[in-house]
Design a protein around this motif. Sequence first.
Motif, mmCIF file in Angstrom:
data_model
loop_
_atom_site.group_PDB
_atom_site.id
_atom_site.type_symbol
_atom_site.label_atom_id
_atom_site.label_comp_id
_atom_site.label_asym_id
_atom_site.label_seq_id
_atom_site.Cartn_x
_atom_site.Cartn_y
_atom_site.Cartn_z
ATOM 1 N N VAL A 82 0.736 -1.262 0.225
ATOM 2 C CA VAL A 82 0.385 -0.236 -0.239
ATOM 3 C C VAL A 82 0.663 0.873 -0.199
ATOM 4 O O VAL A 82 1.913 1.008 0.517
ATOM 5 N N TYR A 83 0.782 2.303 -0.667
ATOM 6 C CA TYR A 83 1.083 2.902 -0.824
ATOM 7 C C TYR A 83 0.311 4.385 -0.299
ATOM 8 O O TYR A 83 -0.480 5.465 -0.493
ATOM 9 N N GLY A 84 1.181 5.165 0.955
ATOM 10 C CA GLY A 84 -0.212 5.899 1.752
ATOM 11 C C GLY A 84 0.574 7.275 1.670
ATOM 12 O O GLY A 84 1.333 8.194 0.454
ATOM 13 N N ALA A 85 0.367 8.230 2.302
ATOM 14 C CA ALA A 85 0.861 9.483 2.710
ATOM 15 C C ALA A 85 1.981 10.014 2.539
ATOM 16 O O ALA A 85 2.943 9.008 2.952
ATOM 17 N N ASP A 86 2.991 10.900 2.140
ATOM 18 C CA ASP A 86 3.909 11.028 1.886
ATOM 19 C C ASP A 86 4.300 11.995 2.662
ATOM 20 O O ASP A 86 3.762 13.082 2.398
ATOM 21 N N ALA A 87 5.134 11.524 4.226
ATOM 22 C CA ALA A 87 5.040 12.636 5.365
ATOM 23 C C ALA A 87 6.507 13.317 4.904
ATOM 24 O O ALA A 87 7.743 12.593 4.758
ATOM 25 N N ALA A 88 6.308 14.709 5.048
ATOM 26 C CA ALA A 88 7.797 15.276 4.882
ATOM 27 C C ALA A 88 9.037 14.983 5.547
ATOM 28 O O ALA A 88 9.289 14.793 6.576
ATOM 29 N N GLY A 89 9.645 14.205 4.599
ATOM 30 C CA GLY A 89 10.966 14.152 5.208
ATOM 31 C C GLY A 89 11.388 13.146 5.650
ATOM 32 O O GLY A 89 12.306 12.796 6.500
ATOM 33 N N GLN A 90 9.912 12.330 6.247
ATOM 34 C CA GLN A 90 9.843 10.474 6.706
ATOM 35 C C GLN A 90 10.492 9.780 5.645
ATOM 36 O O GLN A 90 9.677 9.630 4.918
#
Lengths: 298, 229
Positions: free
Chosen positions: A41-49
Amino acid sequence: MCGIVGLFLKDKSLEPKLGEMLTEMLVTMTDRGPDSAGIAVYGADAAGQGKLTVQSDDAERDFASLAEDLGTAIDAKVSLYQKDTHAVLVAPADKLDQMRQALRELRGNVRVMSAGDTIEIYKEVGLPKDVAARFEISKMGGSHGIGHTRMATESAVTTMGAHPFSTGPDQCLVHNGSLSNHNSLRRKLRREGIRIETENDTEVGAAYLTWKMQHGSTLGQALESSLEDLDGFFTFVVGTKDGFGVVRDPIACKPAVMAETDQYVAFGTEYRALANLPGIETARVWEPEPATVYFWNH
Amino acid sequence: MIMQTIDLEADGLRALNATLHAQKDDTNQTSWEVVNAKGSHAIAVGLDAPIEVTVRGSTGYYCGGMNKQATINVQGSAGPGVGENMMSGTIVVEGDASQYAGATGHGGLLVVKGNASSRCGISMKGIDIVVHGNIGHMSAFMAQSGNLVVCGDAGDALGDSLYEARIFVRGEVKSLGADCIEKEMRPEHLEILRDLLERAGADAKPEEFRRYGSARQLYNFDVDNAGAY
Protein backbone atom coordinates in the motif's frame (compact mmCIF):
# COMPACT_ATOMS: atom_id res chain seq x y z
CA MET A 1 -2.02 -20.00 -10.86
CA CYS A 2 -1.65 -17.07 -8.43
CA GLY A 3 -3.82 -13.99 -8.46
CA ILE A 4 -2.82 -10.36 -8.79
CA VAL A 5 -4.87 -7.27 -8.07
CA GLY A 6 -3.85 -3.66 -8.45
CA LEU A 7 -5.62 -0.37 -7.96
CA PHE A 8 -4.37 3.08 -8.93
CA LEU A 9 -6.69 5.89 -7.85
CA LYS A 10 -7.16 9.00 -9.94
CA ASP A 11 -10.03 10.29 -7.79
CA LYS A 12 -8.63 11.48 -4.45
CA SER A 13 -12.00 11.07 -2.76
CA LEU A 14 -11.55 7.29 -3.04
CA GLU A 15 -8.17 7.30 -1.25
CA PRO A 16 -9.55 6.61 2.24
CA LYS A 17 -11.21 3.48 0.77
CA LEU A 18 -8.14 2.08 -1.02
CA GLY A 19 -7.50 -0.67 1.52
CA GLU A 20 -11.12 -1.70 1.62
CA MET A 21 -11.38 -1.89 -2.18
CA LEU A 22 -8.07 -3.75 -2.52
CA THR A 23 -9.02 -6.23 0.18
CA GLU A 24 -12.26 -7.11 -1.58
CA MET A 25 -10.39 -7.54 -4.86
CA LEU A 26 -7.74 -9.69 -3.15
CA VAL A 27 -10.28 -12.01 -1.53
CA THR A 28 -11.98 -12.71 -4.90
CA MET A 29 -8.64 -14.17 -6.05
CA THR A 30 -8.45 -16.65 -3.13
CA ASP A 31 -9.00 -19.77 -5.22
CA ARG A 32 -6.10 -18.77 -7.49
CA GLY A 33 -3.75 -18.58 -4.51
CA PRO A 34 -4.90 -19.80 -1.10
CA ASP A 35 -1.51 -20.50 0.50
CA SER A 36 -0.23 -17.00 1.18
CA ALA A 37 -1.05 -13.40 0.42
CA GLY A 38 0.53 -10.01 0.48
CA ILE A 39 -0.25 -6.42 -0.23
CA ALA A 40 1.73 -3.25 -0.90
CA VAL A 41 0.00 0.00 0.00
CA TYR A 42 1.30 3.44 -0.95
CA GLY A 43 0.13 5.91 1.69
CA ALA A 44 0.63 9.59 2.36
CA ASP A 45 4.06 11.15 1.89
CA ALA A 46 5.26 12.66 5.19
CA ALA A 47 7.82 15.35 4.40
CA GLY A 48 11.35 14.27 5.24
CA GLN A 49 10.24 10.97 6.75
CA GLY A 50 10.93 7.50 5.40
CA LYS A 51 9.79 4.09 6.57
CA LEU A 52 10.84 0.48 6.76
CA THR A 53 8.22 -2.23 7.04
CA VAL A 54 9.76 -5.15 8.90
CA GLN A 55 8.65 -8.65 9.89
CA SER A 56 9.60 -11.03 12.65
CA ASP A 57 8.52 -14.54 13.59
CA ASP A 58 8.99 -13.47 17.21
CA ALA A 59 7.49 -10.01 17.06
CA GLU A 60 6.94 -9.52 20.81
CA ARG A 61 10.61 -10.02 21.60
CA ASP A 62 12.12 -8.39 18.51
CA PHE A 63 9.91 -5.27 18.44
CA ALA A 64 10.13 -4.52 22.18
CA SER A 65 12.38 -1.47 22.57
CA LEU A 66 13.32 -1.66 18.87
CA ALA A 67 12.42 1.99 18.16
CA GLU A 68 14.53 3.18 21.11
CA ASP A 69 17.46 0.94 20.20
CA LEU A 70 17.44 2.10 16.57
CA GLY A 71 16.97 5.72 17.62
CA THR A 72 20.08 5.50 19.77
CA ALA A 73 22.03 3.77 17.01
CA ILE A 74 21.25 6.34 14.32
CA ASP A 75 20.87 9.34 16.62
CA ALA A 76 17.39 10.27 15.43
CA LYS A 77 13.79 9.90 16.47
CA VAL A 78 12.39 6.56 15.35
CA SER A 79 8.74 5.61 15.81
CA LEU A 80 7.28 2.16 15.49
CA TYR A 81 3.76 0.93 15.00
CA GLN A 82 3.17 -2.76 15.11
CA LYS A 83 0.61 -4.75 13.15
CA ASP A 84 0.70 -8.44 14.05
CA THR A 85 4.03 -9.89 12.81
CA HIS A 86 4.95 -6.68 11.00
CA ALA A 87 6.00 -3.25 12.18
CA VAL A 88 6.49 0.03 10.40
CA LEU A 89 9.56 2.02 11.49
CA VAL A 90 9.44 5.72 10.68
CA ALA A 91 12.61 7.81 10.72
CA PRO A 92 14.15 10.77 8.87
CA ALA A 93 14.40 9.75 5.19
CA ASP A 94 18.11 10.52 4.98
CA LYS A 95 18.78 8.06 7.83
CA LEU A 96 16.84 5.15 6.36
CA ASP A 97 19.88 3.28 4.99
CA GLN A 98 21.69 3.78 8.27
CA MET A 99 18.67 2.44 10.15
CA ARG A 100 18.56 -0.61 7.90
CA GLN A 101 22.19 -1.32 8.65
CA ALA A 102 21.61 -0.84 12.39
CA LEU A 103 18.61 -3.16 12.25
CA ARG A 104 20.74 -5.91 10.70
CA GLU A 105 23.21 -5.56 13.56
CA LEU A 106 20.68 -5.19 16.39
CA ARG A 107 18.02 -7.71 15.28
CA GLY A 108 19.48 -10.19 12.82
CA ASN A 109 16.19 -12.14 12.62
CA VAL A 110 14.04 -9.21 11.55
CA ARG A 111 13.38 -9.10 7.81
CA VAL A 112 12.83 -5.93 5.82
CA MET A 113 9.67 -6.18 3.69
CA SER A 114 9.89 -2.71 2.12
CA ALA A 115 11.69 0.60 2.34
CA GLY A 116 10.82 4.04 1.06
CA ASP A 117 8.81 7.20 1.60
CA THR A 118 5.29 5.85 1.21
CA ILE A 119 5.33 2.06 0.63
CA GLU A 120 4.30 -0.52 3.23
CA ILE A 121 4.35 -4.24 2.40
CA TYR A 122 2.51 -6.82 4.48
CA LYS A 123 2.63 -10.52 3.63
CA GLU A 124 2.12 -13.80 5.41
CA VAL A 125 1.15 -17.43 4.91
CA GLY A 126 -2.59 -18.09 5.06
CA LEU A 127 -5.85 -17.39 3.28
CA PRO A 128 -6.02 -13.91 1.73
CA LYS A 129 -8.97 -12.89 3.90
CA ASP A 130 -7.09 -13.89 7.05
CA VAL A 131 -3.88 -12.18 5.98
CA ALA A 132 -5.79 -8.99 5.12
CA ALA A 133 -7.59 -9.11 8.49
CA ARG A 134 -4.38 -9.63 10.49
CA PHE A 135 -2.91 -6.44 9.05
CA GLU A 136 -6.20 -4.52 8.98
CA ILE A 137 -5.61 -3.72 5.32
CA SER A 138 -9.23 -2.64 4.84
CA LYS A 139 -8.67 0.30 7.21
CA MET A 140 -5.72 1.64 5.22
CA GLY A 141 -5.94 4.60 2.89
CA GLY A 142 -3.57 5.41 0.08
CA SER A 143 -3.09 6.46 -3.51
CA HIS A 144 -2.44 3.01 -4.99
CA GLY A 145 -1.67 -0.55 -4.05
CA ILE A 146 -0.95 -4.06 -5.29
CA GLY A 147 -2.00 -7.40 -3.86
CA HIS A 148 -1.08 -11.00 -4.56
CA THR A 149 -2.53 -14.40 -3.71
CA ARG A 150 -0.01 -17.22 -4.05
CA MET A 151 -0.31 -20.82 -5.17
CA ALA A 152 3.27 -21.97 -4.74
CA THR A 153 4.92 -23.89 -7.56
CA GLU A 154 8.62 -23.03 -7.53
CA SER A 155 9.50 -22.89 -3.83
CA ALA A 156 8.22 -23.38 -0.29
CA VAL A 157 5.16 -21.75 1.25
CA THR A 158 6.79 -19.27 3.62
CA THR A 159 6.45 -15.63 4.58
CA MET A 160 9.50 -14.76 2.52
CA GLY A 161 8.18 -16.72 -0.45
CA ALA A 162 5.00 -14.64 -0.48
CA HIS A 163 4.68 -11.59 -2.73
CA PRO A 164 5.14 -8.59 -3.12
CA PHE A 165 8.93 -8.50 -3.26
CA SER A 166 10.75 -5.24 -2.67
CA THR A 167 12.97 -4.22 -5.60
CA GLY A 168 14.20 -0.88 -4.27
CA PRO A 169 13.00 2.23 -2.45
CA ASP A 170 9.22 2.51 -2.86
CA GLN A 171 9.23 -0.30 -5.41
CA CYS A 172 7.81 -3.79 -5.38
CA LEU A 173 7.06 -6.68 -7.70
CA VAL A 174 4.34 -9.32 -7.84
CA HIS A 175 4.32 -12.21 -10.27
CA ASN A 176 1.92 -14.73 -11.74
CA GLY A 177 3.73 -17.53 -13.53
CA SER A 178 7.00 -19.37 -13.11
CA LEU A 179 10.53 -18.51 -14.18
CA SER A 180 12.58 -21.37 -15.55
CA ASN A 181 16.08 -19.84 -15.55
CA HIS A 182 15.98 -18.54 -11.99
CA ASN A 183 18.71 -20.82 -10.66
CA SER A 184 21.38 -19.70 -13.11
CA LEU A 185 20.26 -16.10 -12.83
CA ARG A 186 20.39 -16.28 -9.01
CA ARG A 187 24.01 -17.48 -9.17
CA LYS A 188 24.88 -14.68 -11.56
CA LEU A 189 23.20 -12.00 -9.47
CA ARG A 190 24.82 -13.25 -6.25
CA ARG A 191 28.20 -13.01 -7.94
CA GLU A 192 27.28 -9.41 -8.75
CA GLY A 193 26.72 -8.84 -5.04
CA ILE A 194 22.92 -8.79 -5.05
CA ARG A 195 21.39 -10.17 -1.86
CA ILE A 196 18.89 -13.00 -2.53
CA GLU A 197 17.42 -14.73 0.50
CA THR A 198 15.24 -17.58 -0.77
CA GLU A 199 14.99 -20.24 -3.48
CA ASN A 200 11.96 -18.43 -4.86
CA ASP A 201 11.84 -17.64 -8.60
CA THR A 202 10.07 -14.30 -8.21
CA GLU A 203 12.65 -13.03 -5.75
CA VAL A 204 15.20 -13.56 -8.54
CA GLY A 205 12.95 -11.55 -10.86
CA ALA A 206 12.84 -8.76 -8.27
CA ALA A 207 16.61 -8.95 -7.72
CA TYR A 208 17.14 -8.80 -11.47
CA LEU A 209 15.17 -5.54 -11.70
CA THR A 210 17.10 -4.13 -8.72
CA TRP A 211 20.40 -5.05 -10.37
CA LYS A 212 19.42 -3.48 -13.69
CA MET A 213 18.39 -0.28 -11.96
CA GLN A 214 21.63 -0.18 -9.98
CA HIS A 215 23.36 -0.15 -13.37
CA GLY A 216 21.47 2.84 -14.63
CA SER A 217 18.28 1.41 -16.11
CA THR A 218 14.96 3.02 -15.34
CA LEU A 219 12.26 0.67 -14.10
CA GLY A 220 10.71 0.76 -17.59
CA GLN A 221 14.03 -0.18 -19.20
CA ALA A 222 14.58 -2.93 -16.64
CA LEU A 223 11.17 -4.39 -17.46
CA GLU A 224 11.92 -4.18 -21.19
CA SER A 225 15.15 -6.10 -20.73
CA SER A 226 13.40 -8.67 -18.51
CA LEU A 227 11.58 -9.79 -21.65
CA GLU A 228 14.98 -10.81 -23.05
CA ASP A 229 16.69 -12.15 -19.94
CA LEU A 230 13.94 -13.95 -18.03
CA ASP A 231 12.82 -17.31 -19.34
CA GLY A 232 9.44 -18.67 -18.37
CA PHE A 233 5.91 -17.45 -17.88
CA PHE A 234 5.11 -14.19 -16.24
CA THR A 235 2.65 -11.46 -15.76
CA PHE A 236 4.46 -8.89 -13.60
CA VAL A 237 2.90 -5.95 -11.84
CA VAL A 238 5.38 -3.49 -10.35
CA GLY A 239 4.55 -0.78 -7.84
CA THR A 240 6.37 2.55 -7.80
CA LYS A 241 5.99 5.63 -5.65
CA ASP A 242 3.89 7.27 -8.36
CA GLY A 243 1.90 4.39 -9.76
CA PHE A 244 2.24 0.94 -11.20
CA GLY A 245 3.43 -0.89 -14.28
CA VAL A 246 2.39 -4.12 -16.02
CA VAL A 247 4.27 -6.44 -18.36
CA ARG A 248 3.41 -9.90 -19.71
CA ASP A 249 5.80 -12.35 -21.35
CA PRO A 250 5.53 -12.77 -25.15
CA ILE A 251 3.46 -15.98 -24.87
CA ALA A 252 1.04 -14.28 -22.46
CA CYS A 253 -0.71 -17.40 -21.21
CA LYS A 254 -1.00 -15.94 -17.72
CA PRO A 255 -4.24 -13.99 -17.74
CA ALA A 256 -4.55 -10.26 -17.10
CA VAL A 257 -7.44 -7.82 -17.29
CA MET A 258 -7.33 -4.05 -16.91
CA ALA A 259 -10.14 -1.58 -16.32
CA GLU A 260 -10.01 2.21 -16.47
CA THR A 261 -12.53 4.89 -15.54
CA ASP A 262 -12.20 8.58 -14.61
CA GLN A 263 -11.75 7.42 -11.01
CA TYR A 264 -9.16 4.62 -11.24
CA VAL A 265 -7.04 2.16 -13.21
CA ALA A 266 -7.44 -1.40 -11.95
CA PHE A 267 -5.64 -4.65 -12.65
CA GLY A 268 -6.98 -8.15 -12.04
CA THR A 269 -5.77 -11.59 -13.01
CA GLU A 270 -9.44 -12.23 -13.71
CA TYR A 271 -12.41 -9.97 -14.33
CA ARG A 272 -13.96 -11.32 -11.10
CA ALA A 273 -11.50 -9.19 -9.15
CA LEU A 274 -12.86 -6.06 -10.82
CA ALA A 275 -16.55 -6.94 -10.87
CA ASN A 276 -17.53 -4.93 -7.79
CA LEU A 277 -15.55 -1.76 -8.50
CA PRO A 278 -17.65 1.40 -8.84
CA GLY A 279 -18.64 2.15 -12.43
CA ILE A 280 -17.20 -1.10 -13.78
CA GLU A 281 -20.23 -1.52 -16.07
CA THR A 282 -19.12 1.46 -18.13
CA ALA A 283 -15.35 1.15 -17.61
CA ARG A 284 -12.96 0.54 -20.49
CA VAL A 285 -11.96 -3.08 -19.95
CA TRP A 286 -9.14 -4.71 -21.92
CA GLU A 287 -6.30 -7.22 -21.77
CA PRO A 288 -2.75 -5.86 -21.80
CA GLU A 289 -0.83 -6.90 -24.92
CA PRO A 290 2.00 -9.45 -24.64
CA ALA A 291 5.60 -8.19 -24.43
CA THR A 292 4.43 -4.62 -23.88
CA VAL A 293 5.32 -2.47 -20.87
CA TYR A 294 2.53 -0.29 -19.47
CA PHE A 295 2.75 2.39 -16.78
CA TRP A 296 0.25 4.54 -14.97
CA ASN A 297 1.65 7.46 -12.98
CA HIS A 298 0.27 10.26 -10.87
CA MET B 1 -42.79 -17.21 -23.77
CA ILE B 2 -41.76 -16.37 -20.20
CA MET B 3 -38.12 -15.80 -19.47
CA GLN B 4 -36.80 -17.73 -16.47
CA THR B 5 -34.27 -15.81 -14.40
CA ILE B 6 -31.45 -17.32 -12.38
CA ASP B 7 -29.50 -15.09 -10.01
CA LEU B 8 -26.00 -16.55 -9.93
CA GLU B 9 -25.09 -14.73 -6.73
CA ALA B 10 -28.16 -15.94 -4.85
CA ASP B 11 -28.60 -19.40 -6.37
CA GLY B 12 -25.01 -20.45 -7.03
CA LEU B 13 -23.27 -22.04 -10.01
CA ARG B 14 -24.29 -25.64 -9.37
CA ALA B 15 -27.95 -24.74 -9.18
CA LEU B 16 -27.65 -22.73 -12.39
CA ASN B 17 -26.01 -25.49 -14.40
CA ALA B 18 -28.15 -28.28 -12.89
CA THR B 19 -31.31 -26.35 -13.79
CA LEU B 20 -30.13 -25.80 -17.34
CA HIS B 21 -28.99 -29.43 -17.69
CA ALA B 22 -32.46 -30.59 -16.61
CA GLN B 23 -33.98 -29.04 -19.74
CA LYS B 24 -34.72 -31.70 -22.36
CA ASP B 25 -35.33 -31.44 -26.09
CA ASP B 26 -39.05 -30.89 -25.60
CA THR B 27 -38.81 -28.36 -22.75
CA ASN B 28 -41.27 -25.51 -22.90
CA GLN B 29 -38.98 -23.33 -20.78
CA THR B 30 -36.80 -22.24 -23.65
CA SER B 31 -35.78 -18.78 -22.55
CA TRP B 32 -33.38 -18.18 -19.65
CA GLU B 33 -31.41 -15.31 -18.28
CA VAL B 34 -28.50 -15.35 -15.84
CA VAL B 35 -27.99 -12.24 -13.73
CA ASN B 36 -25.04 -11.24 -11.51
CA ALA B 37 -22.54 -13.16 -13.63
CA LYS B 38 -19.66 -11.00 -12.30
CA GLY B 39 -16.95 -12.95 -14.10
CA SER B 40 -17.88 -16.35 -12.62
CA HIS B 41 -16.40 -19.48 -14.14
CA ALA B 42 -18.17 -22.27 -16.03
CA ILE B 43 -21.46 -20.47 -16.63
CA ALA B 44 -23.86 -22.54 -18.77
CA VAL B 45 -21.41 -25.33 -19.53
CA GLY B 46 -22.45 -28.69 -20.92
CA LEU B 47 -25.92 -27.65 -22.08
CA ASP B 48 -27.79 -30.04 -24.36
CA ALA B 49 -31.20 -28.62 -25.21
CA PRO B 50 -32.57 -26.12 -27.75
CA ILE B 51 -32.83 -23.30 -25.20
CA GLU B 52 -31.75 -19.68 -25.24
CA VAL B 53 -29.60 -18.40 -22.39
CA THR B 54 -28.79 -14.72 -21.96
CA VAL B 55 -25.96 -13.92 -19.55
CA ARG B 56 -26.10 -10.38 -18.16
CA GLY B 57 -22.57 -9.18 -17.57
CA SER B 58 -19.10 -10.57 -18.19
CA THR B 59 -18.11 -14.19 -17.65
CA GLY B 60 -15.00 -15.98 -16.39
CA TYR B 61 -13.38 -19.17 -17.65
CA TYR B 62 -15.14 -21.62 -20.00
CA CYS B 63 -18.55 -20.02 -20.45
CA GLY B 64 -20.66 -22.25 -22.71
CA GLY B 65 -18.02 -24.97 -22.82
CA MET B 66 -19.10 -28.26 -24.46
CA ASN B 67 -22.32 -26.64 -25.62
CA LYS B 68 -24.80 -28.67 -27.66
CA GLN B 69 -27.88 -27.13 -29.29
CA ALA B 70 -28.25 -24.15 -26.94
CA THR B 71 -27.97 -20.51 -27.97
CA ILE B 72 -25.97 -18.53 -25.43
CA ASN B 73 -25.65 -14.76 -25.51
CA VAL B 74 -23.05 -13.10 -23.29
CA GLN B 75 -23.95 -9.45 -22.77
CA GLY B 76 -20.45 -8.48 -21.72
CA SER B 77 -17.00 -9.91 -22.30
CA ALA B 78 -16.00 -13.55 -21.94
CA GLY B 79 -13.01 -14.91 -20.04
CA PRO B 80 -10.60 -17.60 -21.25
CA GLY B 81 -11.93 -20.61 -23.11
CA VAL B 82 -15.40 -19.39 -24.06
CA GLY B 83 -17.16 -22.14 -26.05
CA GLU B 84 -14.28 -24.55 -25.47
CA ASN B 85 -15.00 -27.89 -27.12
CA MET B 86 -18.51 -26.86 -28.17
CA MET B 87 -20.33 -29.39 -30.32
CA SER B 88 -23.26 -27.45 -31.80
CA GLY B 89 -25.52 -24.49 -31.09
CA THR B 90 -24.50 -20.84 -31.04
CA ILE B 91 -22.60 -18.60 -28.64
CA VAL B 92 -22.58 -14.85 -29.19
CA VAL B 93 -20.27 -12.64 -27.10
CA GLU B 94 -21.28 -9.00 -27.32
CA GLY B 95 -17.93 -7.76 -25.94
CA ASP B 96 -14.41 -9.18 -26.20
CA ALA B 97 -13.26 -12.75 -25.68
CA SER B 98 -10.11 -13.71 -23.77
CA GLN B 99 -7.58 -16.30 -24.85
CA TYR B 100 -8.39 -19.61 -26.55
CA ALA B 101 -11.97 -18.80 -27.52
CA GLY B 102 -13.60 -21.81 -29.20
CA ALA B 103 -10.60 -24.05 -28.51
CA THR B 104 -11.02 -27.63 -29.78
CA GLY B 105 -14.62 -26.86 -30.83
CA HIS B 106 -16.25 -29.61 -32.90
CA GLY B 107 -19.23 -27.71 -34.26
CA GLY B 108 -21.68 -24.85 -33.90
CA LEU B 109 -21.06 -21.13 -34.30
CA LEU B 110 -19.11 -18.84 -31.97
CA VAL B 111 -19.46 -15.12 -32.63
CA VAL B 112 -17.30 -12.51 -30.89
CA LYS B 113 -18.52 -8.99 -31.60
CA GLY B 114 -15.44 -7.33 -30.10
CA ASN B 115 -11.87 -8.62 -30.25
CA ALA B 116 -10.62 -12.08 -29.39
CA SER B 117 -7.31 -12.55 -27.60
CA SER B 118 -4.48 -15.00 -28.28
CA ARG B 119 -4.95 -18.62 -29.39
CA CYS B 120 -8.46 -18.07 -30.77
CA GLY B 121 -9.67 -21.34 -32.34
CA ILE B 122 -6.64 -23.33 -31.20
CA SER B 123 -7.02 -26.95 -32.33
CA MET B 124 -10.52 -26.28 -33.66
CA LYS B 125 -12.15 -29.41 -35.04
CA GLY B 126 -15.15 -28.24 -37.03
CA ILE B 127 -16.49 -25.18 -35.21
CA ASP B 128 -17.14 -21.94 -37.08
CA ILE B 129 -15.80 -18.82 -35.37
CA VAL B 130 -16.57 -15.29 -36.53
CA VAL B 131 -14.75 -12.41 -34.83
CA HIS B 132 -15.97 -8.91 -35.71
CA GLY B 133 -12.74 -7.31 -34.44
CA ASN B 134 -9.13 -8.51 -34.20
CA ILE B 135 -7.57 -11.74 -32.94
CA GLY B 136 -4.34 -12.24 -30.99
CA HIS B 137 -1.21 -14.29 -31.60
CA MET B 138 -1.07 -18.04 -32.25
CA SER B 139 -4.69 -18.20 -33.36
CA ALA B 140 -5.87 -21.37 -35.14
CA PHE B 141 -2.74 -23.21 -33.98
CA MET B 142 -3.06 -26.83 -35.16
CA ALA B 143 -6.61 -26.11 -36.33
CA GLN B 144 -8.04 -29.21 -37.95
CA SER B 145 -11.34 -28.26 -39.55
CA GLY B 146 -14.01 -25.57 -39.51
CA ASN B 147 -13.78 -21.89 -40.40
CA LEU B 148 -12.19 -18.96 -38.58
CA VAL B 149 -13.41 -15.62 -39.91
CA VAL B 150 -11.72 -12.42 -38.75
CA CYS B 151 -13.16 -9.06 -39.82
CA GLY B 152 -10.23 -7.15 -38.33
CA ASP B 153 -6.54 -8.01 -38.05
CA ALA B 154 -4.74 -11.17 -36.93
CA GLY B 155 -1.70 -11.31 -34.61
CA ASP B 156 1.57 -13.19 -34.96
CA ALA B 157 1.93 -16.81 -36.10
CA LEU B 158 -1.56 -17.22 -37.53
CA GLY B 159 -2.44 -20.82 -38.36
CA ASP B 160 0.82 -22.34 -37.15
CA SER B 161 1.00 -26.10 -37.91
CA LEU B 162 -2.43 -25.87 -39.50
CA TYR B 163 -4.36 -28.89 -40.74
CA GLU B 164 -7.52 -28.43 -42.82
CA ALA B 165 -9.33 -25.52 -41.13
CA ARG B 166 -10.02 -22.49 -43.33
CA ILE B 167 -8.98 -19.04 -42.15
CA PHE B 168 -10.43 -15.84 -43.62
CA VAL B 169 -9.00 -12.46 -42.61
CA ARG B 170 -10.19 -9.06 -43.84
CA GLY B 171 -7.44 -6.93 -42.28
CA GLU B 172 -3.71 -7.31 -41.77
CA VAL B 173 -2.00 -10.53 -40.71
CA LYS B 174 1.01 -9.70 -38.56
CA SER B 175 2.72 -12.96 -39.48
CA LEU B 176 1.82 -16.46 -40.63
CA GLY B 177 2.85 -19.49 -38.58
CA ALA B 178 4.78 -22.48 -39.89
CA ASP B 179 3.09 -24.18 -42.87
CA CYS B 180 0.29 -21.59 -43.16
CA ILE B 181 0.00 -19.87 -46.55
CA GLU B 182 -2.37 -17.60 -48.39
CA LYS B 183 -4.59 -19.51 -50.78
CA GLU B 184 -6.82 -18.69 -53.70
CA MET B 185 -10.35 -17.56 -52.83
CA ARG B 186 -12.65 -19.68 -54.98
CA PRO B 187 -16.43 -19.25 -55.44
CA GLU B 188 -17.24 -21.97 -52.91
CA HIS B 189 -15.22 -20.11 -50.29
CA LEU B 190 -17.08 -16.89 -50.98
CA GLU B 191 -20.33 -18.81 -50.42
CA ILE B 192 -19.13 -20.20 -47.09
CA LEU B 193 -18.03 -16.72 -46.03
CA ARG B 194 -21.26 -15.04 -47.12
CA ASP B 195 -23.30 -17.49 -45.08
CA LEU B 196 -21.11 -17.15 -41.96
CA LEU B 197 -20.97 -13.35 -42.09
CA GLU B 198 -24.73 -13.19 -42.42
CA ARG B 199 -25.36 -15.61 -39.56
CA ALA B 200 -22.87 -13.69 -37.39
CA GLY B 201 -24.45 -10.31 -38.17
CA ALA B 202 -21.12 -9.01 -39.47
CA ASP B 203 -21.21 -6.03 -41.80
CA ALA B 204 -18.51 -7.15 -44.23
CA LYS B 205 -18.35 -8.36 -47.82
CA PRO B 206 -16.84 -11.78 -48.63
CA GLU B 207 -14.77 -10.22 -51.41
CA GLU B 208 -12.84 -8.13 -48.88
CA PHE B 209 -11.26 -11.19 -47.25
CA ARG B 210 -8.16 -13.24 -47.95
CA ARG B 211 -8.07 -16.97 -47.40
CA TYR B 212 -5.30 -18.85 -45.57
CA GLY B 213 -4.77 -22.57 -45.25
CA SER B 214 -2.26 -25.33 -44.79
CA ALA B 215 0.65 -25.78 -47.21
CA ARG B 216 0.54 -29.45 -46.06
CA GLN B 217 4.33 -29.60 -45.82
CA LEU B 218 4.39 -30.69 -42.17
CA TYR B 219 1.96 -33.61 -42.43
CA ASN B 220 4.73 -36.12 -42.94
CA PHE B 221 8.22 -35.80 -41.57
CA ASP B 222 10.77 -34.57 -44.04
CA VAL B 223 14.23 -34.00 -42.70
CA ASP B 224 14.53 -30.79 -44.71
CA ASN B 225 11.65 -29.37 -42.64
CA ALA B 226 13.21 -30.17 -39.27
CA GLY B 227 13.82 -26.49 -38.63
CA ALA B 228 10.16 -25.65 -39.06
CA TYR B 229 8.88 -27.83 -36.19
